[in-house]
Design an enzyme around this catalytic site. Structure first.
Site, mmCIF file in Angstrom:
data_model
loop_
_atom_site.group_PDB
_atom_site.id
_atom_site.type_symbol
_atom_site.label_atom_id
_atom_site.label_comp_id
_atom_site.label_asym_id
_atom_site.label_seq_id
_atom_site.Cartn_x
_atom_site.Cartn_y
_atom_site.Cartn_z
ATOM 1 N N TYR A 38 0.847 -1.187 0.000
ATOM 2 C CA TYR A 38 0.000 0.000 0.000
ATOM 3 C C TYR A 38 0.885 1.240 0.000
ATOM 4 O O TYR A 38 1.710 1.421 0.892
ATOM 5 C CB TYR A 38 -0.901 0.000 1.234
ATOM 6 C CG TYR A 38 -1.636 1.302 1.468
ATOM 7 C CD1 TYR A 38 -2.515 1.810 0.515
ATOM 8 C CD2 TYR A 38 -1.444 2.033 2.632
ATOM 9 C CE1 TYR A 38 -3.182 3.003 0.723
ATOM 10 C CE2 TYR A 38 -2.112 3.225 2.855
ATOM 11 C CZ TYR A 38 -2.986 3.705 1.892
ATOM 12 O OH TYR A 38 -3.642 4.895 2.095
ATOM 13 N N ASP A 53 0.862 15.325 6.176
ATOM 14 C CA ASP A 53 -0.085 14.996 5.107
ATOM 15 C C ASP A 53 -1.286 15.945 5.182
ATOM 16 O O ASP A 53 -2.333 15.623 5.725
ATOM 17 C CB ASP A 53 -0.533 13.543 5.268
ATOM 18 C CG ASP A 53 -1.452 13.082 4.149
ATOM 19 O OD1 ASP A 53 -1.513 13.762 3.109
ATOM 20 O OD2 ASP A 53 -2.124 12.041 4.329
ATOM 21 N N ASP A 79 -2.708 5.527 -2.626
ATOM 22 C CA ASP A 79 -3.513 6.646 -2.156
ATOM 23 C C ASP A 79 -3.565 7.689 -3.272
ATOM 24 O O ASP A 79 -2.528 8.178 -3.718
ATOM 25 C CB ASP A 79 -2.854 7.217 -0.893
ATOM 26 C CG ASP A 79 -3.640 8.323 -0.220
ATOM 27 O OD1 ASP A 79 -4.601 8.827 -0.829
ATOM 28 O OD2 ASP A 79 -3.288 8.674 0.914
ATOM 29 N N ASP A 113 -5.676 10.406 -2.861
ATOM 30 C CA ASP A 113 -6.219 11.589 -2.195
ATOM 31 C C ASP A 113 -7.628 11.919 -2.717
ATOM 32 O O ASP A 113 -8.468 11.041 -2.801
ATOM 33 C CB ASP A 113 -5.253 12.759 -2.340
ATOM 34 C CG ASP A 113 -3.933 12.503 -1.626
ATOM 35 O OD1 ASP A 113 -3.972 12.014 -0.487
ATOM 36 O OD2 ASP A 113 -2.873 12.765 -2.202
ATOM 37 N N HIS A 115 -7.342 4.508 -3.950
ATOM 38 C CA HIS A 115 -8.522 4.977 -3.223
ATOM 39 C C HIS A 115 -8.635 6.486 -3.361
ATOM 40 O O HIS A 115 -7.645 7.218 -3.383
ATOM 41 C CB HIS A 115 -8.542 4.517 -1.766
ATOM 42 C CG HIS A 115 -7.522 5.096 -0.842
ATOM 43 N ND1 HIS A 115 -7.556 6.397 -0.391
ATOM 44 C CD2 HIS A 115 -6.449 4.536 -0.238
ATOM 45 C CE1 HIS A 115 -6.554 6.616 0.444
ATOM 46 N NE2 HIS A 115 -5.853 5.506 0.543
ATOM 47 N N GLU A 164 -10.992 9.914 -1.975
ATOM 48 C CA GLU A 164 -11.736 10.310 -0.783
ATOM 49 C C GLU A 164 -12.607 11.530 -1.060
ATOM 50 O O GLU A 164 -12.398 12.252 -2.047
ATOM 51 C CB GLU A 164 -10.773 10.601 0.357
ATOM 52 C CG GLU A 164 -9.883 11.795 0.096
ATOM 53 C CD GLU A 164 -8.633 11.799 0.963
ATOM 54 O OE1 GLU A 164 -8.370 12.841 1.578
ATOM 55 O OE2 GLU A 164 -7.931 10.771 1.012
ATOM 56 N N CYS A 178 -4.703 14.289 6.448
ATOM 57 C CA CYS A 178 -4.688 12.903 6.907
ATOM 58 C C CYS A 178 -6.000 12.598 7.599
ATOM 59 O O CYS A 178 -6.527 13.408 8.375
ATOM 60 C CB CYS A 178 -3.513 12.698 7.861
ATOM 61 S SG CYS A 178 -3.581 11.152 8.792
ATOM 62 N N ARG A 187 -13.400 6.199 -0.492
ATOM 63 C CA ARG A 187 -13.229 6.490 0.932
ATOM 64 C C ARG A 187 -14.082 7.690 1.330
ATOM 65 O O ARG A 187 -14.133 8.690 0.612
ATOM 66 C CB ARG A 187 -11.751 6.773 1.211
ATOM 67 C CG ARG A 187 -11.469 7.365 2.587
ATOM 68 C CD ARG A 187 -9.988 7.564 2.803
ATOM 69 N NE ARG A 187 -9.718 8.771 3.570
ATOM 70 C CZ ARG A 187 -8.508 9.176 3.939
ATOM 71 N NH1 ARG A 187 -7.448 8.454 3.594
ATOM 72 N NH2 ARG A 187 -8.347 10.295 4.611
ATOM 73 N N GLU A 246 -13.437 5.988 6.809
ATOM 74 C CA GLU A 246 -12.237 6.378 7.532
ATOM 75 C C GLU A 246 -12.534 6.806 8.970
ATOM 76 O O GLU A 246 -13.528 7.487 9.247
ATOM 77 C CB GLU A 246 -11.536 7.516 6.781
ATOM 78 C CG GLU A 246 -10.315 8.108 7.470
ATOM 79 C CD GLU A 246 -9.140 7.151 7.588
ATOM 80 O OE1 GLU A 246 -9.328 6.052 8.135
ATOM 81 O OE2 GLU A 246 -8.030 7.504 7.138
ATOM 82 N N ASN A 293 -8.684 0.604 8.038
ATOM 83 C CA ASN A 293 -7.424 1.347 8.105
ATOM 84 C C ASN A 293 -6.886 1.273 9.531
ATOM 85 O O ASN A 293 -7.321 2.015 10.411
ATOM 86 C CB ASN A 293 -7.636 2.801 7.688
ATOM 87 C CG ASN A 293 -6.325 3.538 7.477
ATOM 88 O OD1 ASN A 293 -5.279 2.919 7.280
ATOM 89 N ND2 ASN A 293 -6.369 4.853 7.520
#
Length: 313
Positions: free
Chosen positions: A61, A76, A103, A105, A130, A132, A140, A175, A205, A229
């Protein structure tokens, strides 16, 4: 996890330069369909990805938190561009034979940007991403001060991601960060909407209790496979892998453990150098130079040099 040999490492060690492993996207689909949760430790660069593969894990990942820390030494909070993340994803995918989940974002903009983002990650060789529903610039998922875009806007971004992929095996994970903003019920409703838009997996999340995790698993059972996660030190309780499997999660991310371990090890080495003037006292705890060059593929380089020299002679 792949069977290990007597040394505790995979017999095929790490990805080779010629990429002899199975097609990573098809392999990821197979792994996700298998019983039990699939474990994906987080890598922040190509070397940590190779260490994960060598340890016997079947998936890597790419953590955005770790990539941000390693590339620019910052938190982040949306500072990395899509280009920087795609470049990092390309390095990881080239360094290992196992599938890489990255990721992506927020997709770095609106639905049209998501189209370009998905195409770029697919071209980089990763097996899935993923996306989000945070407002850009994002943070983050385990930091405070997050905000989310409207549900309908994110559903459109998921539809754009699904339409953009050229390989049907490329995995789209949706996400939602809404639990910390609007509550768990809204996060679950958003996840359902993202599944209806075509997401392959759902990622709620930062639930903050085992009860909340059980609610997510129960409410979304049968809707789509779920992501857990296991953020080291984050807001979600650190359940055992057995319990995660009992709840019904299909994919478990351990995003920053390798990053934290590397930080601790570098600090310890530097403390030794600071105290002693040389790293000599720390060397027994470190890989030898030969061990390290083996890890990063020097024997394969020598084999290829001999092979191609012989073929051209």
């Amino acid at each position: 996890m792949t069977d290990l040999d007597g040394t505790g490492q995979r017999e095929d060690a790490v990805g080779d330069l010629l990429g002899s492993g199975p097609p990573p996207r098809k392999r990821l689909r197979e792994l996700l369909a298998a019983p039990g949760p699939l474990v994906a430790p987080g890598a922040y660069d190509a070397l940590s990805a190779r260490l994960i593969e060598q340890a016997g894990f079947d998936v890597v990942y790419l953590t955005g938190f770790g990539a941000t820390a390693s590339l620019i030494g910052r938190p982040d909070v949306g500072l990395l561009t899509g280009t920087e993340m795609v470049d990092q994803a390309r390095r990881l995918a080239a360094a290992v034979d196992v599938p890489v989940i990255a990721d992506a974002d927020t997709g770095y903009g609106n639905a049209l940007n998501v189209v370009r983002t998905v195409r770029a990650y697919e071209q980089a060789g990763v097996a899935g991403v993923h996306l989000e529903d945070q407002v850009s610039p994002k943070k983050c998922g385990h930091l405070s001060g997050k905000a989310v875009i409207p549900r309908e806007e994110m559903a459109g971004k998921v539809r754009a991601a699904v339409a953009a992929r050229r390989d049907p095996d490329f995995v789209i994970i949706a996400r939602t960060d809404a639990a910390a903003v609007h509550g768990l019920a809204d996060a679950v409703d958003r996840a359902r909407a993202y599944a209806d838009a075509g997401a392959d997996l759902l990622f709620v999340e930062a639930p903050t209790s085992e009860e909340d995790l059980a609610t997510v698993a129960r409410e979304l059972s049968g809707v789509a496979p779920l992501v857990f996660n296991w953020a080291e030190g984050g807001r979600t309780p650190p359940l055992s892998l057995e319990r995660i499997g009992e709840l019904g999660f299909s994919l478990v991310l351990y995003p920053i453990g390798a990053l934290l371990a590397a930080t601790a090890a570098v600090r310890a080495l530097l403390e030794t150098v600071r105290a002693d003037g040389t790293p000599a006292a720390a060397l027994p705890r470190l890989p030898s130079f030969g061990e390290f060059t083996d890890l990063i593929g020097l024997p394969e380089v020598h084999d290829l040099e001999r092979r191609f020299a012989a073929e051209s002679g």
